[in-house]
Motif scaffolding. Structure first.
Motif, mmCIF file in Angstrom:
data_model
loop_
_atom_site.group_PDB
_atom_site.id
_atom_site.type_symbol
_atom_site.label_atom_id
_atom_site.label_comp_id
_atom_site.label_asym_id
_atom_site.label_seq_id
_atom_site.Cartn_x
_atom_site.Cartn_y
_atom_site.Cartn_z
ATOM 1 N N TRP A 83 60.206 30.505 45.731
ATOM 2 C CA TRP A 83 59.592 31.806 45.465
ATOM 3 C C TRP A 83 59.423 32.606 46.760
ATOM 4 C CZ3 TRP A 83 58.791 35.945 43.002
ATOM 5 C CH2 TRP A 83 57.804 36.835 43.422
ATOM 6 N N ARG A 84 58.950 31.957 47.816
ATOM 7 C CA ARG A 84 58.750 32.673 49.088
ATOM 8 C C ARG A 84 60.066 33.214 49.625
ATOM 9 N NH1 ARG A 84 54.498 28.313 51.746
ATOM 10 N NH2 ARG A 84 52.633 29.098 50.673
ATOM 11 N N ARG A 85 61.118 32.416 49.462
ATOM 12 C CA ARG A 85 62.440 32.865 49.918
ATOM 13 C C ARG A 85 62.897 34.078 49.110
ATOM 14 N NH1 ARG A 85 64.369 28.186 49.821
ATOM 15 N NH2 ARG A 85 65.333 28.188 47.742
ATOM 16 N N GLU A 121 54.478 42.104 46.138
ATOM 17 C CA GLU A 121 53.285 41.449 46.677
ATOM 18 C C GLU A 121 52.294 41.087 45.570
ATOM 19 O OE1 GLU A 121 52.718 40.325 50.017
ATOM 20 O OE2 GLU A 121 54.859 40.539 49.565
ATOM 21 N N ALA A 122 52.216 41.909 44.535
ATOM 22 C CA ALA A 122 51.340 41.592 43.400
ATOM 23 C C ALA A 122 51.848 40.351 42.672
ATOM 24 C CB ALA A 122 51.263 42.782 42.444
ATOM 25 N N TYR A 123 53.165 40.223 42.544
ATOM 26 C CA TYR A 123 53.733 39.020 41.939
ATOM 27 C C TYR A 123 53.400 37.793 42.800
ATOM 28 C CZ TYR A 123 56.416 40.443 37.836
ATOM 29 O OH TYR A 123 56.778 40.850 36.561
ATOM 30 N N ASP A 124 53.352 37.980 44.103
ATOM 31 C CA ASP A 124 52.982 36.867 44.974
ATOM 32 C C ASP A 124 51.527 36.468 44.751
ATOM 33 O OD1 ASP A 124 53.723 35.049 47.189
ATOM 34 O OD2 ASP A 124 52.188 36.166 48.290
ATOM 35 N N ARG A 125 50.642 37.445 44.564
ATOM 36 C CA ARG A 125 49.238 37.123 44.291
ATOM 37 C C ARG A 125 49.111 36.413 42.944
ATOM 38 N NH1 ARG A 125 48.625 42.175 46.592
ATOM 39 N NH2 ARG A 125 47.984 43.281 44.697
ATOM 40 N N ARG A 139 48.114 46.746 37.189
ATOM 41 C CA ARG A 139 48.823 48.014 37.399
ATOM 42 C C ARG A 139 50.047 47.812 38.282
ATOM 43 N NH1 ARG A 139 43.238 51.464 38.218
ATOM 44 N NH2 ARG A 139 42.745 51.595 35.996
ATOM 45 N N LEU A 140 50.005 46.782 39.099
ATOM 46 C CA LEU A 140 51.139 46.482 39.975
ATOM 47 C C LEU A 140 52.111 45.511 39.317
ATOM 48 C CD1 LEU A 140 49.148 46.191 43.312
ATOM 49 C CD2 LEU A 140 50.657 48.061 42.613
ATOM 50 N N THR A 141 51.614 44.442 38.695
ATOM 51 C CA THR A 141 52.549 43.489 38.080
ATOM 52 C C THR A 141 53.265 44.108 36.885
ATOM 53 O OG1 THR A 141 50.804 42.498 36.724
ATOM 54 C CG2 THR A 141 51.274 41.443 38.844
#
Length: 358
Positions: free
Chosen positions: A113-115, A169-173, A194-196
């Motif tokens: 995921w990070r990649r 970044e929202a998906y990362d959270r 609102r972001l995802t």
């Protein structure tokens, strides 16, 4: 009950469960599909195959029934065919990305995921250099973004990129929350949703559909922003309502209903009632916001050619905000994405790659 456009030429009756039915949508928000829709469906199917975003068998068996193109064809009416095609392909990519994100969480693929997150950020800035990336998800993203960047000026492209960086970044959270079993508080969840759900991405795409970039002073006008937010909040919360039973069964943490149950100590029935109240308020308040936007559009038409064009663009955008209500509503009852009762394994959608290693 209504008749679905569906994925075949033969209309099929769709019965909406009473717990999810919104008679006001069925009565006051008529659904139409862009006339390009049949070709759109065919070309997006071919694009998914070309970009290797789904296995050939999955495209053949599942793509039409997922109704991704129907969702966009019911939203961006009036868009030039090539714009709608680019939006539909991007939307299909978004759903595939969402599924990869989900499977990375399910299988604990944190490094993968990070990649992917890193590559998507860079592809957003330099899509041309990522067109042949080894990961089909990155290459497909680069292709769709590069096409979207071709319709309006660089200022729109920069705004779209800024908004999508925030989505990544929202998906990362969300990845972190789900991996650690963290249920966000209600206000935190509303901001994250609102972001995802990419509220401002779908709103940005109203502009190439209308053929013109809106200046900041128009997009920031309270009436325009209010109408846009109501249409997107409706969509996100209706999705949460439809997904709640499945997500509770799967020990999910990202759903407004789950946040209400966990942090507001509501029962399931109370959380569902609260979700419905919020959804129904969006539907009831939108026509009021819509009228304000139309008055604003009239004021923009100041007698100049530019003022008239600007007013017309705003009218096109708010008309499509209205279309989002019906398109989202029927999508949830037509798409195989939500027909969990028909899956062989309720925890594994039949259209995803569920390999444990990547």
């Amino acid at each position: 009950m209504r008749f679905s456009h569906g994925s075949t030429s033969t209309p099929t009756a769709i019965a909406v469960p009473p717990s999810l039915a919104l008679p006001v949508i069925e009565a006051a928000f008529p659904r139409r599909l862009h006339e390009y829709w049949p070709k759109l469906q065919e070309k997006t199917r071919a694009w998914l195959l070309e970009k290797r975003l789904m296995p050939a068998g999955t495209v053949e068996e599942q793509a039409d029934g997922l109704c991704y193109t129907d969702l966009m064809a019911g939203y961006y009416l009036g868009a030039p065919d090539e714009v709608l095609q680019a939006i539909a392909d991007f939307s299909a990519w978004f759903f595939v990305w969402d599924d990869r994100h989900d499977r990375d969480i399910v299988h604990g693929r944190t490094a993968a995921w990070r990649r992917l997150r890193r590559h998507l950020h860079t592809a957003l800035e330099t899509p041309r250099t990522h067109l042949h990336h080894a990961d089909p998800l990155v290459a497909g993203f680069a292709d769709s973004v590069l096409r979207l960047y071709g319709f309006l000026p660089a200022t729109w492209n920069a705004r779209f990129a800024r908004h999508f960086h925030a989505v990544i970044e929202a998906y990362d959270r969300e990845f972190h929350n789900r991996a650690h079993g963290v249920v966000p508080g209600v206000e935190e969840y509303l901001a994250l949703r609102r972001l995802t759900f990419a509220h401002w991405i779908w709103t940005d795409l109203l502009e190439p559909s209308a053929g013109r970039e809106l200046p900041d002073r128009v997009r920031a006008h309270p009436a325009y922003r209010r109408a846009a937010l109501l249409s997107q909040e409706f969509a996100a919360w209706y999705n949460d309502l439809c997904s709640l039973p499945k997500e509770i069964a799967g020990d999910e943490v990202h759903n407004l209903g789950i946040s209400l149950i966990t942090h507001e100590k509501m029962t399931l029935e109370e959380a569902i009632a609260d979700l419905r109240r919020r959804i129904e308020e969006c539907v009831a308040e939108f026509p009021l916001a819509e009228r304000e936007v139309l008055r604003f559009a009239d004021a923009l038409a100041d007698g100049t050619a530019d003022g008239k064009e600007l007013g017309d663009t705003v009218r096109s955008c708010v008309a499509n905000m209205r279309n989002w209500f019906s398109s989202v509503y029927w999508f949830h009852h037509e798409s195989g994405r939500y027909m969990v009762d028909s899956w062989d394994d309720r925890s594994t959608p039949p259209y995803v790659d569920n390999e444990a290693a990547r």
